[in-house]
Design a protein around this motif. Structure first.
Motif, PDB file in Angstrom:
ATOM      1  N   ILE A  42       0.854  -1.185   0.000  1.00 48.37           N
ATOM      2  CA  ILE A  42       0.000   0.000   0.000  1.00 48.37           C
ATOM      3  C   ILE A  42       0.895   1.242   0.000  1.00 48.37           C
ATOM      4  CG2 ILE A  42      -1.818   1.257   1.221  1.00 48.37           C
ATOM      5  CD1 ILE A  42      -2.835  -1.428   0.387  1.00 48.37           C
ATOM      6  N   PRO A  43       0.542   2.299  -0.741  1.00 47.22           N
ATOM      7  CA  PRO A  43       1.368   3.514  -0.735  1.00 47.22           C
ATOM      8  C   PRO A  43       1.233   4.307   0.572  1.00 47.22           C
ATOM      9  CG  PRO A  43      -0.017   3.382  -2.705  1.00 47.22           C
ATOM     10  CD  PRO A  43      -0.526   2.370  -1.742  1.00 47.22           C
ATOM     11  N   ILE A  44       2.301   5.016   0.918  1.00 48.40           N
ATOM     12  CA  ILE A  44       2.246   6.029   1.964  1.00 48.40           C
ATOM     13  C   ILE A  44       2.691   7.359   1.367  1.00 48.40           C
ATOM     14  CG2 ILE A  44       2.581   4.493   3.942  1.00 48.40           C
ATOM     15  CD1 ILE A  44       5.560   5.321   3.935  1.00 48.40           C
ATOM     16  N   ALA A  45       2.239   8.460   1.965  1.00 49.28           N
ATOM     17  CA  ALA A  45       2.631   9.804   1.528  1.00 49.28           C
ATOM     18  C   ALA A  45       2.389  10.750   2.694  1.00 49.28           C
ATOM     19  CB  ALA A  45       1.838  10.230   0.294  1.00 49.28           C
ATOM     20  N   HIS A  46       3.408  10.956   3.516  1.00 47.59           N
ATOM     21  CA  HIS A  46       3.222  11.808   4.693  1.00 47.59           C
ATOM     22  C   HIS A  46       4.551  12.331   5.225  1.00 47.59           C
ATOM     23  CE1 HIS A  46       3.442   7.586   6.415  1.00 47.59           C
ATOM     24  NE2 HIS A  46       4.463   8.175   7.016  1.00 47.59           N
ATOM     25  N   GLY A  47       4.437  13.433   5.926  1.00 46.09           N
ATOM     26  CA  GLY A  47       5.593  14.010   6.617  1.00 46.09           C
ATOM     27  C   GLY A  47       5.484  13.871   8.117  1.00 46.09           C
ATOM     28  N   GLU A  48       4.239  13.694   8.609  1.00 46.08           N
ATOM     29  CA  GLU A  48       3.983  13.526  10.037  1.00 46.08           C
ATOM     30  C   GLU A  48       3.191  12.245  10.247  1.00 46.08           C
ATOM     31  OE1 GLU A  48       4.770  17.688   9.147  1.00 46.08           O
ATOM     32  OE2 GLU A  48       3.071  16.495   8.504  1.00 46.08           O
ATOM     33  N   GLY A  49       3.845  11.114  10.047  1.00 45.38           N
ATOM     34  CA  GLY A  49       3.161   9.830  10.133  1.00 45.38           C
ATOM     35  C   GLY A  49       3.675   8.919  11.219  1.00 45.38           C
ATOM     36  N   ARG A  50       4.555   9.425  12.055  1.00 47.76           N
ATOM     37  CA  ARG A  50       5.178   8.590  13.094  1.00 47.76           C
ATOM     38  C   ARG A  50       4.227   8.446  14.279  1.00 47.76           C
ATOM     39  NH1 ARG A  50       9.154  10.105  17.255  1.00 47.76           N
ATOM     40  NH2 ARG A  50       9.220  12.178  16.289  1.00 47.76           N
ATOM     41  N   ASN A  63      10.224  -0.016   9.153  1.00 49.32           N
ATOM     42  CA  ASN A  63       9.493   1.041   9.861  1.00 49.32           C
ATOM     43  C   ASN A  63       9.896   2.388   9.269  1.00 49.32           C
ATOM     44  OD1 ASN A  63       8.022   2.525  11.659  1.00 49.32           O
ATOM     45  ND2 ASN A  63       9.104   1.836  13.488  1.00 49.32           N
ATOM     46  N   HIS A  64       9.204   2.801   8.225  1.00 49.91           N
ATOM     47  CA  HIS A  64       9.669   3.908   7.389  1.00 49.91           C
ATOM     48  C   HIS A  64       9.629   5.265   8.080  1.00 49.91           C
ATOM     49  CE1 HIS A  64       9.635   1.108   4.009  1.00 49.91           C
ATOM     50  NE2 HIS A  64       8.499   0.654   4.514  1.00 49.91           N
ATOM     51  N   ASN A  65       8.749   5.453   9.033  1.00 53.07           N
ATOM     52  CA  ASN A  65       8.644   6.773   9.673  1.00 53.07           C
ATOM     53  C   ASN A  65       9.025   6.768  11.144  1.00 53.07           C
ATOM     54  OD1 ASN A  65       6.396   5.550  10.889  1.00 53.07           O
ATOM     55  ND2 ASN A  65       5.004   6.338   9.317  1.00 53.07           N
ATOM     56  N   GLY A  66       9.383   5.595  11.685  1.00 54.67           N
ATOM     57  CA  GLY A  66       9.791   5.514  13.084  1.00 54.67           C
ATOM     58  C   GLY A  66       8.654   5.327  14.062  1.00 54.67           C
ATOM     59  N   SER A  67       7.482   4.885  13.580  1.00 53.59           N
ATOM     60  CA  SER A  67       6.335   4.688  14.464  1.00 53.59           C
ATOM     61  C   SER A  67       6.655   3.704  15.579  1.00 53.59           C
ATOM     62  CB  SER A  67       5.132   4.157  13.670  1.00 53.59           C
ATOM     63  OG  SER A  67       4.614   5.133  12.807  1.00 53.59           O
ATOM     64  N   VAL A  68       6.108   3.967  16.753  1.00 53.75           N
ATOM     65  CA  VAL A  68       6.328   3.072  17.882  1.00 53.75           C
ATOM     66  C   VAL A  68       5.836   1.670  17.510  1.00 53.75           C
ATOM     67  CG1 VAL A  68       4.116   3.729  18.971  1.00 53.75           C
ATOM     68  CG2 VAL A  68       5.943   2.744  20.358  1.00 53.75           C
ATOM     69  N   ARG A  69       6.692   0.694  17.691  1.00 58.03           N
ATOM     70  CA  ARG A  69       6.403  -0.722  17.428  1.00 58.03           C
ATOM     71  C   ARG A  69       5.852  -0.987  16.029  1.00 58.03           C
ATOM     72  NH1 ARG A  69       3.917  -2.769  23.287  1.00 58.03           N
ATOM     73  NH2 ARG A  69       5.223  -1.413  24.565  1.00 58.03           N
TER      74      ARG A  69
END
Length: 230
Positions: A130-138, A171-177
């Motif tokens: 699935i595509p992602i497109a964000h700057g604030e996605g963590r 983990n492309h944006n560094g999201s917790v877990r």
């Protein structure tokens, strides 16, 4: 099932969601201007979608102003009565700002906007591109909240590699877990950073988004899963 897609000033994925639902998934879909507070045409079996984009130009912080749009009072009431609500990307940010979902979406770990196809693993253990497109996605929440989300099967999507391995590298944006999508306790409000509406057409070379929409709303689905498969 009927869908309502909210259009905020700055939304840029509202038509993408509409077209995916109507043309690819053959569902009824109604566009809703953010100043329209009337959701009486929707039953609790229907779904309101908050699409991606840059509502109100992301001023203050992402989703912070959209949370106070006239329609959001009705969306919150709709959700509290048991109606389904889906937030995609900026919509996920708005749901967190409105306290319909816990946590917050922070600036990506590398401080860069990310736009690419990635892999996610759903609660059934299926791997989807699935595509992602964000700057604030963590995605961030404190440890107690994240533990509760995972223990109660409320993490619906994890970032993973193409083989389904949930790794730091995926983990492309560094999201917790590696969290990419969650739901509320009642399992009727869903938020995710990936854009399934951009992966619903064979013309685009990817229809994994259809699988995700179907699982969430149109078939026996991951929204009712009680455990998360790692």
């Amino acid at each position: 099932m009927k869908f309502g897609v909210v259009v905020f000033p700055g939304s840029n994925c509202d038509r993408d969601v509409h077209d995916a639902l109507v043309h690819d998934l053959k569902q009824e879909c109604i566009m809703l201007w953010h100043k329209n507070e009337d959701l009486s045409q929707f039953t609790l079996d229907d779904c309101i979608v908050l699409p991606g984009g840059f509502s109100y130009g992301d001023y203050l912080r992402t989703g912070a102003i959209a949370r106070f749009s006239p329609i959001m009072k009705s969306v919150v009431e709709f959700a509290k009565r048991g109606g389904k609500v889906l937030g995609i990307c900026n919509g996920f940010q708005i749901l967190c700002e409105a306290h319909l979902l816990p946590g917050a979406l922070l600036r990506n770990e590398e401080q860069k906007f990310i736009c690419r196809n990635i892999f996610i693993k759903d609660a059934d253990g299926d791997v989807l591109k699935i595509p992602i497109a964000h700057g604030e996605g963590r995605y961030y929440a404190n440890e107690e909240t994240v533990n509760e989300l995972e223990e109660n099967g409320r993490v619906l999507l994890h970032y993973c590699d193409e083989n389904g391995n949930i790794t730091p590298e995926a983990n492309h944006n560094g999201s917790v877990r590696n969290i990419a999508g969650i739901c509320n306790k009642e399992r009727n409000v869903f938020g995710m950073m990936p854009h399934p509406e951009r992966a619903c057409s064979a013309a685009l070379g990817n229809t994994d988004g259809r699988k995700l929409f179907n699982k969430l709303f149109l078939t026996a689905n991951i929204a009712t899963a009680s455990t998360v498969h790692n």
